[in-house]
Design an enzyme around this catalytic site. Structure first.
Site, mmCIF file in Angstrom:
data_model
loop_
_atom_site.group_PDB
_atom_site.id
_atom_site.type_symbol
_atom_site.label_atom_id
_atom_site.label_comp_id
_atom_site.label_asym_id
_atom_site.label_seq_id
_atom_site.Cartn_x
_atom_site.Cartn_y
_atom_site.Cartn_z
ATOM 1 C CG HIS A 118 -1.941 105.978 45.391
ATOM 2 N ND1 HIS A 118 -1.539 106.443 44.161
ATOM 3 C CD2 HIS A 118 -1.826 107.040 46.242
ATOM 4 C CE1 HIS A 118 -1.203 107.715 44.249
ATOM 5 N NE2 HIS A 118 -1.365 108.100 45.511
ATOM 6 C CD GLU A 177 -3.641 101.939 41.860
ATOM 7 O OE1 GLU A 177 -3.841 102.471 40.752
ATOM 8 O OE2 GLU A 177 -3.736 102.561 42.941
ATOM 9 C CB CYS A 222 -0.280 107.439 39.833
ATOM 10 S SG CYS A 222 0.462 106.615 41.260
ATOM 11 C CB CYS A 263 0.109 102.669 41.365
ATOM 12 S SG CYS A 263 -0.418 103.437 42.922
#
Length: 143
Positions: free
Chosen positions: A46, A48, A76, A79
């Site tokens: 992701h 992040e 999420c 993260c």
């Protein structure tokens, strides 16, 4: 946030257009990344996580207590936990994620008693632009 949005657009059309930017307290951009989950076949890639890995490597430290993160979508749970572990000082995010978010929705990671570091959270920054970028991406996928 505008730099993060530009980076998110750069992910198109192969990745979900989400990007994260990490800035030090002096204003230095340590990392800028977009999702790479499809590109490198990694479900943890992701934006992040990619941005945290790059900033931590640059600093040779697993913690970034003097840094702020800007991300185009509410992180999420995975993260959000990584952001806490990295000791990010302040988190700014654009669009809310009612289905997959982990900050204002879902498990609300920073509100859990087991969360040892809670960054300051500023939600809804450039929300309309962030949200529209994602909506357009998924509409094109369905077409």
């Amino acid at each position: 946030m505008q730099q993060a949005l530009a980076k998110a657009r750069a992910a198109l059309p192969h990745e979900v257009p989400i990007a994260a930017l990490i800035v030090s307290s002096s204003g230095e951009i340590l990392s800028l990344a977009h999702n790479l989950t499809e590109t490198i076949s990694d479900p943890t890639a992701h934006a992040e996580i990619v941005a945290l890995r790059a900033a931590c490597a640059q600093r040779s430290s697993p913690r970034l207590p003097d840094c702020d993160m800007y991300v185009t979508l509410e992180p999420c749970p995975m993260c959000a936990t990584a952001i806490s572990f990295a000791r990010i000082r302040r988190l700014y995010f654009g669009a809310y994620d009612a289905k997959g978010g982990g900050v204002e929705h879902g498990p609300r990671i920073f509100q859990q008693p087991t969360c040892h570091h809670r960054p300051e959270v500023i939600a809804g920054m450039a929300e309309a632009e962030s949200s529209q970028l994602l909506k357009s991406f998924f509409e094109a996928k369905r077409a």
